[in-house]
Design a protein around this motif. Sequence first.
Motif, PDB file in Angstrom:
ATOM      1  N   GLY A   1      -4.350  -7.385  -8.872  1.00  0.00           N
ATOM      2  CA  GLY A   1      -4.493  -7.344  -7.313  1.00  0.00           C
ATOM      3  C   GLY A   1      -3.153  -8.123  -7.111  1.00  0.00           C
ATOM      4  O   GLY A   1      -3.124  -8.287  -5.646  1.00  0.00           O
ATOM      5  N   ASP A   2      -2.358  -8.650  -7.782  1.00  0.00           N
ATOM      6  CA  ASP A   2      -1.065  -9.311  -7.160  1.00  0.00           C
ATOM      7  C   ASP A   2      -0.043  -8.260  -6.668  1.00  0.00           C
ATOM      8  O   ASP A   2      -0.133  -7.219  -7.162  1.00  0.00           O
ATOM      9  N   ASN A   3       0.605  -8.896  -5.773  1.00  0.00           N
ATOM     10  CA  ASN A   3       1.714  -7.990  -5.321  1.00  0.00           C
ATOM     11  C   ASN A   3       2.905  -7.700  -6.363  1.00  0.00           C
ATOM     12  O   ASN A   3       3.412  -8.665  -6.939  1.00  0.00           O
ATOM     13  N   ALA A   4       3.179  -6.376  -6.373  1.00  0.00           N
ATOM     14  CA  ALA A   4       4.240  -6.131  -7.274  1.00  0.00           C
ATOM     15  C   ALA A   4       5.464  -5.835  -6.454  1.00  0.00           C
ATOM     16  O   ALA A   4       5.699  -4.975  -5.795  1.00  0.00           O
ATOM     17  N   ALA A   5       6.258  -6.859  -6.154  1.00  0.00           N
ATOM     18  CA  ALA A   5       7.620  -6.682  -5.298  1.00  0.00           C
ATOM     19  C   ALA A   5       8.449  -5.592  -5.441  1.00  0.00           C
ATOM     20  O   ALA A   5       9.015  -4.899  -4.635  1.00  0.00           O
ATOM     21  N   ASP A   6       8.685  -5.239  -6.947  1.00  0.00           N
ATOM     22  CA  ASP A   6       9.650  -4.163  -7.271  1.00  0.00           C
ATOM     23  C   ASP A   6       9.148  -2.799  -6.727  1.00  0.00           C
ATOM     24  O   ASP A   6       9.915  -1.781  -6.780  1.00  0.00           O
ATOM     25  N   PHE A   7       7.944  -2.803  -6.523  1.00  0.00           N
ATOM     26  CA  PHE A   7       7.088  -1.685  -6.092  1.00  0.00           C
ATOM     27  C   PHE A   7       6.269  -1.377  -4.598  1.00  0.00           C
ATOM     28  O   PHE A   7       6.138  -0.250  -4.455  1.00  0.00           O
ATOM     29  N   GLY A   8       6.690  -2.362  -4.033  1.00  0.00           N
ATOM     30  CA  GLY A   8       5.695  -2.453  -2.640  1.00  0.00           C
ATOM     31  C   GLY A   8       4.475  -1.980  -2.743  1.00  0.00           C
ATOM     32  O   GLY A   8       4.091  -1.740  -1.570  1.00  0.00           O
ATOM     33  N   MET A   9       3.603  -2.481  -3.664  1.00  0.00           N
ATOM     34  CA  MET A   9       2.269  -2.650  -3.801  1.00  0.00           C
ATOM     35  C   MET A   9       1.679  -3.302  -4.858  1.00  0.00           C
ATOM     36  O   MET A   9       2.428  -4.176  -5.287  1.00  0.00           O
ATOM     37  N   THR A  10       0.192  -3.394  -5.095  1.00  0.00           N
ATOM     38  CA  THR A  10      -0.208  -4.208  -6.081  1.00  0.00           C
ATOM     39  C   THR A  10       0.240  -3.707  -7.621  1.00  0.00           C
ATOM     40  O   THR A  10       0.425  -2.576  -7.588  1.00  0.00           O
ATOM     41  N   TRP A  11       0.034  -4.642  -8.398  1.00  0.00           N
ATOM     42  CA  TRP A  11       0.477  -4.416  -9.813  1.00  0.00           C
ATOM     43  C   TRP A  11      -0.540  -3.055 -10.077  1.00  0.00           C
ATOM     44  O   TRP A  11      -0.217  -2.119 -11.005  1.00  0.00           O
ATOM     45  N   GLY A  12      -1.917  -3.233  -9.677  1.00  0.00           N
ATOM     46  CA  GLY A  12      -2.842  -2.104 -10.132  1.00  0.00           C
ATOM     47  C   GLY A  12      -2.448  -0.953  -9.698  1.00  0.00           C
ATOM     48  O   GLY A  12      -2.606   0.275 -10.207  1.00  0.00           O
ATOM     49  N   GLU A  13      -2.269  -0.957  -8.256  1.00  0.00           N
ATOM     50  CA  GLU A  13      -1.809   0.585  -7.907  1.00  0.00           C
ATOM     51  C   GLU A  13      -0.556   1.309  -8.451  1.00  0.00           C
ATOM     52  O   GLU A  13      -0.451   2.346  -8.601  1.00  0.00           O
ATOM     53  N   ALA A  14       0.511   0.375  -8.709  1.00  0.00           N
ATOM     54  CA  ALA A  14       1.776   0.786  -9.529  1.00  0.00           C
ATOM     55  C   ALA A  14       1.286   1.467 -10.751  1.00  0.00           C
ATOM     56  O   ALA A  14       1.677   2.348 -11.266  1.00  0.00           O
TER      57      ALA A  14
END
Length: 378
Positions: free
Chosen positions: A211-224
Amino acid sequence: MAASPTNPYSEAGVDTAAGDLAVELMKSSVRATHGPEVLGGVGGFAGLFDASALRDFRRPLLATSTDGVGTKVAIAQAIDKHDTIGQDLVGMVVDDIVVVGAKPLFMTDYIACGKVFPQRIADIVRGIAEACTATGTALVGGETAEHPGLLGPRDYDVAGAATGVVEADGILGADRVQDGDVVLGVASSGLHSNGYSLVRHIVTNAGIGYGDNAADFGMTWGEALLEPTRLYTLPLLRLIEKLGASTGSGTGGVHALSHVTGGGIAANLARVLPQGSWAEVDRSTWSPSPIFRVLIDIAGSTLESAEGTWNLGIGFLAIISADAKDAAIAALAAEGMPAWQVGTVGFGARPSGEFEQGAKGVDGGAVRLIGAYADGAK
């Protein structure tokens, strides 16, 4: 007043009413995949598919495949997002069938879970059904099994099987591959559904939550990490038809296909090359997409170390006659699928050095990756 009788099955943890509701929620999605060749509707003990169309074939051969999605489902469960796992399942199953040049006919699915949550099951099946529609496959049946005590209440796994058909003289494979054939890489959409045990290991060791933000992808880690698997079936079937028509016979310029799944690029290409042949795949012809680079950076490793695990940006490989290369690349581009030459097939004496020889029980050709990956996006 006497107590209402209890249902011993419910007391054991199985909710048949929830299962019935799940079926009701998924009915419309499943029916949308049915053409006139599907008989009996939803809910029968067996799915029925009218095979009379096969009489138009001179010698129809049935192709079949079965697979699952692996531990990618753990990420879907962690962020409670289940509407893309179904596309992953269809990609893993149906895209294996097109490797031999077969057109998919129908598919069945199986979902095992610790507890039936009707909307969640319906989301999974809706994803399966939508991907079946996108690949021209009828979803003719399935099963949802509740396994309390074996699986946790929120745990589940998915699997599927599909059947397709190909004309006997139209089968693609190693026996069609010729000296000088071009190897095309067709871009993946990301990780697809392989190597998620490594993905989860990297993420967990780095203390990252899904659920953490994945700054490289502009979404959460799970979504990426849940980016769904690209579906290749219909574009590749149209490519076979186009190049076959342009040369006037058979499958024309398309000689073999390889679905890059477990084992990576070299192993899966080696499976569809004939004995005595070899190919060098040039890493400099593409740049692995950001998801691979970010994960490798977090792990403190190299892209080369993951070549036997991830597709690294190539979801399919096509072995094409050299004179059909430009037409094939243009046709795939028109389908929204970037493709480019990654190598050439050779016969006889091969360059010195280590090659991967055959794979997964197939005593096929020899393949190795050479050079360094390109820096820019392909």
